[in-house]
Write an enzyme that holds these catalytic residues in place. Structure first.
Site, short mmCIF file in Angstrom:
data_model
loop_
_atom_site.label_atom_id
_atom_site.label_comp_id
_atom_site.label_asym_id
_atom_site.label_seq_id
_atom_site.Cartn_x
_atom_site.Cartn_y
_atom_site.Cartn_z
N SER A 188 -9.25 25.42 -0.66
CA SER A 188 -8.11 24.59 -1.09
C SER A 188 -6.84 25.31 -0.67
O SER A 188 -6.82 26.54 -0.59
CB SER A 188 -8.14 24.45 -2.62
OG SER A 188 -6.89 23.97 -3.09
N TYR A 203 -8.24 28.11 -10.85
CA TYR A 203 -8.77 27.34 -9.72
C TYR A 203 -8.37 28.01 -8.40
O TYR A 203 -9.20 28.25 -7.53
CB TYR A 203 -8.24 25.91 -9.80
CG TYR A 203 -8.69 25.00 -8.69
CD1 TYR A 203 -9.94 24.38 -8.72
CD2 TYR A 203 -7.85 24.73 -7.61
CE1 TYR A 203 -10.34 23.52 -7.70
CE2 TYR A 203 -8.24 23.88 -6.58
CZ TYR A 203 -9.48 23.28 -6.64
OH TYR A 203 -9.87 22.43 -5.62
N1 LIG Z 1 -9.64 16.40 -4.63
C1 LIG Z 1 -8.73 17.27 -4.21
O1 LIG Z 1 -7.53 17.05 -4.28
C2 LIG Z 1 -9.17 18.59 -3.63
C3 LIG Z 1 -8.20 19.38 -3.00
C4 LIG Z 1 -8.59 20.61 -2.46
C5 LIG Z 1 -9.91 21.00 -2.54
N2 LIG Z 1 -10.82 20.20 -3.17
C6 LIG Z 1 -12.19 20.67 -3.24
O2 LIG Z 1 -13.04 19.71 -2.62
C7 LIG Z 1 -14.32 19.75 -3.23
C8 LIG Z 1 -14.73 18.36 -3.67
O3 LIG Z 1 -13.78 17.88 -4.60
P1 LIG Z 1 -13.73 16.33 -5.08
O4 LIG Z 1 -12.30 16.03 -5.28
O5 LIG Z 1 -14.55 15.50 -4.19
O6 LIG Z 1 -14.44 16.47 -6.51
P2 LIG Z 1 -15.23 15.36 -7.36
O7 LIG Z 1 -15.13 15.82 -8.77
O8 LIG Z 1 -14.76 14.00 -7.00
O9 LIG Z 1 -16.73 15.51 -6.86
C9 LIG Z 1 -17.41 16.74 -7.04
C10 LIG Z 1 -18.89 16.55 -6.80
O10 LIG Z 1 -19.48 17.85 -6.99
C11 LIG Z 1 -20.56 17.72 -7.92
N3 LIG Z 1 -20.67 18.98 -8.65
C12 LIG Z 1 -19.81 19.49 -9.57
N4 LIG Z 1 -20.27 20.64 -10.05
C13 LIG Z 1 -21.47 20.87 -9.43
C14 LIG Z 1 -22.43 21.90 -9.51
N5 LIG Z 1 -22.30 22.93 -10.37
N6 LIG Z 1 -23.51 21.84 -8.71
C15 LIG Z 1 -23.67 20.79 -7.87
N7 LIG Z 1 -22.82 19.77 -7.76
C16 LIG Z 1 -21.71 19.82 -8.54
C17 LIG Z 1 -20.20 16.53 -8.81
O11 LIG Z 1 -21.35 15.98 -9.43
C18 LIG Z 1 -19.55 15.59 -7.79
O12 LIG Z 1 -20.52 14.80 -7.12
C19 LIG Z 1 -14.21 20.74 -4.39
O13 LIG Z 1 -14.67 22.01 -3.97
C20 LIG Z 1 -12.72 20.79 -4.65
O14 LIG Z 1 -12.33 21.98 -5.28
C21 LIG Z 1 -10.48 19.01 -3.72
#
Ligand SMILES: NC(=O)c1ccc[n+]([C@@H]2O[C@H](COP(=O)([O-])OP(=O)(O)OC[C@H]3O[C@@H](n4cnc5c(N)ncnc54)[C@H](O)[C@@H]3O)[C@@H](O)[C@H]2O)c1
Length: 297
Positions: A188, A203
Site C-alpha cells: 500500500s 496498517y
Molecule cells: N482498498 C484499498 O483502498 C486498498 C489500498 C491499498 C492496499 N490495499 C490492499 O489490497 C488488498 C485487498 O484489499 P481489498 O480492498 O480488496 O479488501 P477487501 O476487504 O475488499 O477484501 C479482502 C479479501 O481478503 C479476504 N481475507 C481477509 N483476511 C483473510 C485471511 N486472514 N486469510 C485469507 N483471506 C482473507 C477477505 O475474505 C476478502 O475476500 C489488501 O491487502 C489491502 O490491504 C487495499
C-alpha cells in the site's frame, strides 16, 4: 486472451500500455471488455503476456481487489485458484471466472502457517505446478495509535505481514525447485507514509513490513529465477474502505491525487498481471505505486 496493448504508430512517449481495453480505467472497471478483434480494429497491437495455462493463486481473491486480480489473470489465460478464508465466496468467485470452476477455491487463513502449507500442497497436488502467487489478503483497522491495543496490532500484522510471509514461504519451495516463479505482494502507499488517508499507523507499519519482505526475498530468490515484486495501491473503493469513504473524505483524497480519481481494482489488477508476466522478467524487488501520482504530492 488479452494482452499488453501498444497503440501502433505513435511516438514512443505517447504509447499507452493497456491491458484488455482501450478505455479509461473507470470505463474499463464498470464497462464491457472489447474483444481482441475489436481492439485490433481500433489500432491496437496485442502483445502476449505469456500467462496462458500458468497456475496462479490469489489470496483474498474472493472479493474486492483480489477478485479483480483473479479475473484479469484468468482473462490472460491463467488457471486461477482463489484462496480465501471465506470459502463460500471463494467458490462463487472461482466459478464466475473465465474458464472458472469452484473446484479451484481453497479455504485459507493466511495467518495460520500450517493451514497455508496445506492449502498450497492441495493446489500443487491438483496442478503439479505453481507459477504465480499474489499475496493480496489484507485487513484494515482505523483508529489513532494511542487508542490502539496490542490485540489490534496482532490482528493487523497477523494477516497483513505474517500472512504474506507465510504464503511467500509456502510458494517459494515449489518455485525455487522449478527454477521459476512470480510472487506479487499487495502492499500500500501507506507503507511509504506510515499510514494514510484512511489507513492508520498499524496498517502502514504492517505494509512497510511487506515492502521489506519483498526486497529481501527478491535478493534471495533472484538467483533461482523467482521474481518478487510489490504493488503499492492508493485507496480504492472496496468493502475494506467503503465505510471510511464518506463524500467528504473521497473529495479530499481525489483533490490531492494528480490524476484526480481514486484507484479502481482493475488498475491494480493490470499492474499485477504485468509483474506476473514474461514481460516483467527482469524486474524484481520493485514496489510499483498504483496511486495516480499521490506519492508525488
Ligand atoms: N482498498 C484499498 O483502498 C486498498 C489500498 C491499498 C492496499 N490495499 C490492499 O489490497 C488488498 C485487498 O484489499 P481489498 O480492498 O480488496 O479488501 P477487501 O476487504 O475488499 O477484501 C479482502 C479479501 O481478503 C479476504 N481475507 C481477509 N483476511 C483473510 C485471511 N486472514 N486469510 C485469507 N483471506 C482473507 C477477505 O475474505 C476478502 O475476500 C489488501 O491487502 C489491502 O490491504 C487495499
Amino acid at each position: 486472451m488479452a494482452h499488453l496493448l501498444l497503440r501502433a504508430g505513435r511516438e514512443p512517449r505517447q504509447r499507452g500500455l493497456r491491458l484488455h481495453d482501450a478505455g479509461d480505467a473507470p470505463a474499463r472497471h464498470g464497462g464491457r471488455r472489447r474483444s481482441r478483434r475489436a481492439r485490433r480494429r481500433a489500432g491496437f497491437l496485442g502483445v502476449d503476456l505469456g500467462l496462458k495455462d500458468r497456475v496462479a493463486v490469489v489470496t483474498g481473491g474472493a472479493a474486492g481487489i483480489g477478485a479483480a486480480i483473479a479475473e484479469t489473470l484468468a482473462l490472460e489465460g491463467c488457471r486461477v485458484w482463489i484462496a480465501d478464508r471465506d470459502f463460500d465466496a471463494a467458490g462463487r468467485t472461482a466459478a464466475a471466472l473465465p474458464d472458472g470452476t469452484s473446484d479451484r477455491a481453497v479455504r485459507l487463513d493466511v495467518a495460520e502457517a500450517v493451514g497455508v502449507e496445506e492449502a498450497f500442497q492441495e493446489i500443487l497436488r491438483a496442478e503439479k505446478r505453481l507459477d504465480v502467487v499474489v499475496c493480496n489478503a489484507g485487513v484494515l483497522r482505523t483508529q489513532s495509535f494511542v487508542e490502539s491495543s496490542a490485540a489490534d496490532w496482532e490482528a493487523v500484522s497477523a494477516v497483513n505481514l505474517t500472512g504474506v510471509l507465510n504464503c511467500c514461504r509456502a510458494a517459494s519451495r515449489p518455485m525455487l525447485a522449478a527454477g521459476r516463479g512470480r510472487i506479487v505482494n499487495i502492499a500500500s502507499i501507506s507503507a511509504a507514509r506510515g499510514g494514510g488517508s484512511v489507513g492508520n499507523v498499524l496498517y502502514g507499519t504492517s505494509k512497510a513490513g511487506v515492502v521489506a519482505l519483498t526486497l529481501g526475498l527478491a535478493r534471495e530468490f533472484g538467483p533461482s529465477g523467482v521474481t518478487v515484486n510489490a504493488i503499492a495501491p492508493a485507496i480504492a473503493e472496496t468493502a475494506m474502505t467503503r465505510e471510511s469513504l464518506t463524500e467528504e473524505t473521497r473529495a479530499r483524497i481525489v483533490a490531492r491525487v494528480p490524476l484526480r480519481r481514486l484507484a479502481t481494482p482493475s488498475d491494480i489488477a493490470d499492474a499485477v498481471a504485468f509483474l506476473a508476466s514474461d514481460r516483467a522478467s527482469f524486474i524484481t524487488g520493485a514496489v510499483l505505486p498504483v496511486d495516480g501520482g499521490l506519492l508525488t504530492t
